[in-house]
Design an enzyme around this catalytic site. Sequence first.
Site, PDB file in Angstrom:
ATOM      1  N   GLY A   1      41.601  47.301  48.338  1.00 22.72           N
ATOM      2  CA  GLY A   1      41.411  45.746  47.581  1.00 22.72           C
ATOM      3  C   GLY A   1      42.129  44.489  48.971  1.00 22.72           C
ATOM      4  O   GLY A   1      43.169  43.774  47.776  1.00 22.72           O
TER       5      GLY A   1
ATOM      6  N   ALA B   1      44.977  41.511  47.468  1.00 24.73           N
ATOM      7  CA  ALA B   1      46.015  41.687  47.944  1.00 24.73           C
ATOM      8  C   ALA B   1      46.773  40.272  48.473  1.00 24.73           C
ATOM      9  O   ALA B   1      48.163  39.927  48.679  1.00 24.73           O
ATOM     10  CB  ALA B   1      46.391  43.296  48.137  1.00 24.73           C
TER      11      ALA B   1
ATOM     12  N   ASP C   1      40.110  44.853  40.445  1.00 25.77           N
ATOM     13  CA  ASP C   1      40.719  44.559  41.757  1.00 25.77           C
ATOM     14  C   ASP C   1      42.216  44.106  42.226  1.00 25.77           C
ATOM     15  O   ASP C   1      43.260  43.908  41.695  1.00 25.77           O
ATOM     16  CB  ASP C   1      40.210  44.343  42.657  1.00 25.77           C
ATOM     17  CG  ASP C   1      39.387  45.071  43.277  1.00 25.77           C
ATOM     18  OD1 ASP C   1      38.861  46.621  42.257  1.00 25.77           O
ATOM     19  OD2 ASP C   1      38.273  45.356  44.571  1.00 25.77           O
TER      20      ASP C   1
HETATM   21  O1  PMV Z   1      34.716  47.988  46.078  1.00 22.91           O
HETATM   22  P1  PMV Z   1      35.729  48.027  45.430  1.00 22.91           P
HETATM   23  O2  PMV Z   1      36.916  48.888  45.442  1.00 22.91           O
HETATM   24  O3  PMV Z   1      36.479  46.480  45.508  1.00 22.91           O
HETATM   25  O4  PMV Z   1      35.572  48.367  43.917  1.00 22.91           O
HETATM   26  C1  PMV Z   1      34.247  47.323  42.963  1.00 22.91           C
HETATM   27  C2  PMV Z   1      33.660  48.477  41.624  1.00 22.91           C
HETATM   28  C3  PMV Z   1      32.992  47.264  40.813  1.00 22.91           C
HETATM   29  O5  PMV Z   1      33.016  48.215  39.513  1.00 22.91           O
HETATM   30  C4  PMV Z   1      32.027  48.236  40.966  1.00 22.91           C
HETATM   31  C5  PMV Z   1      32.524  46.778  41.280  1.00 22.91           C
HETATM   32  C6  PMV Z   1      33.635  45.430  40.305  1.00 22.91           C
HETATM   33  O6  PMV Z   1      34.047  44.280  39.547  1.00 22.91           O
HETATM   34  O7  PMV Z   1      34.180  45.790  39.496  1.00 22.91           O
END
Ligand code: PMV
Length: 315
Positions: A102, A106, A147
Amino acid sequence: MTTASAPGKIILFGEHAVVYGRPALAVPVTQVRASATVSANSSGGVWIEAPNINLICELSHLASNHPLSAVINSLFSALRISRQPACTIHIESTIPVAAGLGSGAAVSVVILRALSAFLGQPLPDERVNELALEIEKLHHGSPSGIDNSVVTYAKPIYFIKGSPIRPCRVGKAFTIVIGDTGISALTKESVGALRKLWEAEPSHWDKVFDQIGKIVQNARRAIECGETTELGRLMDANHALLQEMTVSSLELDALVESARKAGALGAKLSGGGRGGNMIALVSTEKAASLAEALRTAGAKRTIISTIQSNYRARI
Ligand code: PMV
């Protein structure tokens, strides 16, 4: 002078299926943080100092699609600021970049908070979250918004795309170890690859996403009731479905397997997958030895994070 700080984040359950409207659970990772300080300067202009990425630059010299200029300019337009203030925005972060923790969200959140306060118009969390999502969209295509939400509210959340954010109550503290494969993988790509699979066979993948949705609901209940053994079992089940969705990798699977051998109650990849991080649920006493086992198995970095109980959580 104004300052703001925000934690990193990790997805516990439901990544990818969350893009298709199923619920997901995410928690802040307070061991890593971003912060921004805004102060007046006498030289004029909006100066950005971001030592982590070796950047010292006046706003007008940054490309308009640069994440930092995008967030600053979007705040100026949201607050209808026509004359830019003479100020210096200093950004620090210990959140690893492009690692599913994140970092981008952040940094956006702390700039929005510190700069809006500097301008005398501090933004409420809801607005910070909306603006941070717009920045996420610029860089990640069509993110679910999980996120920016967990980073903005800095609380465990139960998230459904497009619905009001609900806190996730934690009945009993639990500990996870985050292990980084060190392999950078773009979330956009794994999301795009899954989209192709889904387009070719929507009814099959919708069933898989429904199974994940059920796992997430059960995980929420297990977290509320402090049922750690059940939570571990659900992590394993979620990982198996993520493997089926082709978003795991040999390296992630190897770390997940090593975690289980080293006494984890459950383990899974976290986030976009195909690289990046995995998480393992473990008793607090075993956390340090599990982290060591993960590093021996090839993890480039480990973070031990305890999610504290917050039984009366509200957003
Ligand atoms: O890669 P990260 O931790 O930013 O997570 C992405 C999460 C997904 O579900 C794959 C994409 C989203 O936009 O939620």
